[in-house]
Design an enzyme around this catalytic site. Structure first.
Site, PDB file in Angstrom:
ATOM      1  CG  HIS A 128      -3.573 -42.214  31.479  1.00 51.48           C
ATOM      2  ND1 HIS A 128      -4.338 -41.137  31.097  1.00 51.48           N
ATOM      3  CD2 HIS A 128      -2.599 -42.324  30.538  1.00 51.48           C
ATOM      4  CE1 HIS A 128      -3.856 -40.625  29.963  1.00 51.48           C
ATOM      5  NE2 HIS A 128      -2.815 -41.325  29.600  1.00 51.48           N
ATOM      6  CB  CYS A 155       7.276 -50.908  49.592  1.00 54.61           C
ATOM      7  SG  CYS A 155       7.577 -52.463  48.756  1.00 54.61           S
ATOM      8  CG  ASN A 221     -16.783 -34.800  24.127  1.00 56.99           C
ATOM      9  OD1 ASN A 221     -17.256 -33.887  24.802  1.00 56.99           O
ATOM     10  ND2 ASN A 221     -15.566 -35.265  24.331  1.00 56.99           N
TER      11      ASN A 221
END
Ligand code: BJW
Ligand code: ZN
Length: 268
Positions: A128, A155, A221
């Protein structure tokens, strides 16, 4: 024996069984926000999760950035400042112990916080993206962000830069996806699924790919997830406590996660 101890013992004996059979046993770790919780980085869902106070549609979609880039950059700047001062915890170091011992092939992470790398992990796929990078959608340039930008970052080609993360509705980098699917299919005897809610696709389908290829699935978990039903063992509790315990018992002679953390602190 407590339930946790029993789950850990089952998990360890499953891995040892595989290690006895294959000389070159390969583990893969799949991590999510829960692994960094003990470092002080909030998860997305659940109690005190980011999505309690913030609406994902207003912050983590390309439409949100188009509509209000300032709001989106404010949120990312806040998170960059927060994450920058945090350090890896024992769960991150436990994976380093496994990698140094030659057992862990690769970390597949959904996290954008760089904590695996800061602990010393070498082989990692960031599915991600990374919050410490910005990129240009026009000329594809990427820049590293040491700290939160004070103004909207532009940029050199003139276009507004965006956080180099994957938002909802956006495709993941196809080369990284292919590489991940490859390691899950060909290099995974054991998949450690750590601190992910298992609801965000396509990564949520990774455990199934490993399972189809006969990997043992061990889930760490604090609660059950949609992945739990295909897991061979759910080791229910905090990853920062149970993962180091798992690793210490599996590899009693290796440098322990707490030793590695101590060294990491010294070299800072
Ligand atoms: C602990 C603990 C402790 C806590 N110890 N554990 C198929 C079906 C349905 C929907 C879709 C689908 N395919 C695609 C979609 C749409 C969407 C999606 O999955 N939506 C679902 C929510 C329903 N997916 C996408 O849009 C993806 N793109 C894509 O597939 O493109 C093609 C396509 C698009 C549209 C339609 C169809 C195809 C992109 C997803 C990008 C996700 N981006 C984010 C933000 C990243 C940038 C940023 O950081 O700002 O990624 S959202 C957020 O969720 C972040 C995370 O990486 C991701 C996963 O979260 P994670 O890591 O699991 O954290 P939590 O908070 O959810 O869970 C924490 C867990 O830890 C919990 O289980 C706790 O119990 C546990 N825990 N303390 C151990 N101490
Ligand atoms: Zn550019």
């Amino acid at each position: 024996m407590s339930k946790k101890k029993e789950q850990l013992s089952r998990a360890i004996s499953l891995v040892k069984q595989i290690m006895r059979k294959h000389e070159n046993t390969q583990l893969i770790a799949l991590s999510g926000a829960g692994i960094s919780k003990a470092s002080g980085i909030p998860t997305f869902r659940g109690e005190n999760g980011l999505w309690k106070d913030y609406n994902p549609k207003e912050l983590a979609t390309p439409q949100a950035f188009e509509r209000d880039p300032e709001l989106v950059w404010d949120w990312y700047s806040w998170r960059i400042s927060l994450i920058k001062n945090k350090t890896p915890n024992l769960a991150h170091y436990a994976l380093v112990t496994l990698e140094k011992a030659g057992l862990l092939e690769c970390v597949l992470t959904q996290n954008v916080d760089s904590l695996h790398q800061r602990a010393g992990i070498e082989n990692i796929i960031e599915l991600h993206g990374n919050i410490f990078r910005a990129r240009c959608e026009k000329c594809h340039k990427r820049i590293h962000l040491d700290h939160a930008p004070k103004e909207l970052p532009i940029c050199s080609c003139g276009k507004l830069l965006r956080p180099d993360v994957v938002w909802f509705g956006e495709s993941l980098d196809s080369r990284l996806l292919e590489k991940s699917q490859n390691v899950l299919t060909n290099q995974c005897d054991v998949l450690l699924v750590i601190g992910t809610s298992g609801i965000v696709y396509p990564v949520a389908s990774f455990p199934k790919i490993a399972k189809k290829n006969n990997a043992v699935i061990l889930e760490f978990n604090i609660q059950q997830t949609p992945i739990s039903h295909i897991a061979d063992v759910l080791i229910q509790g905090k990853a920062e406590k149970l993962l180091p315990e798992f690793v210490n018992r599996l590899l009693p002679d290796a440098p322990s996660p707490s030793e590695l953390k101590e060294e990491g602190v010294k070299t800072k």
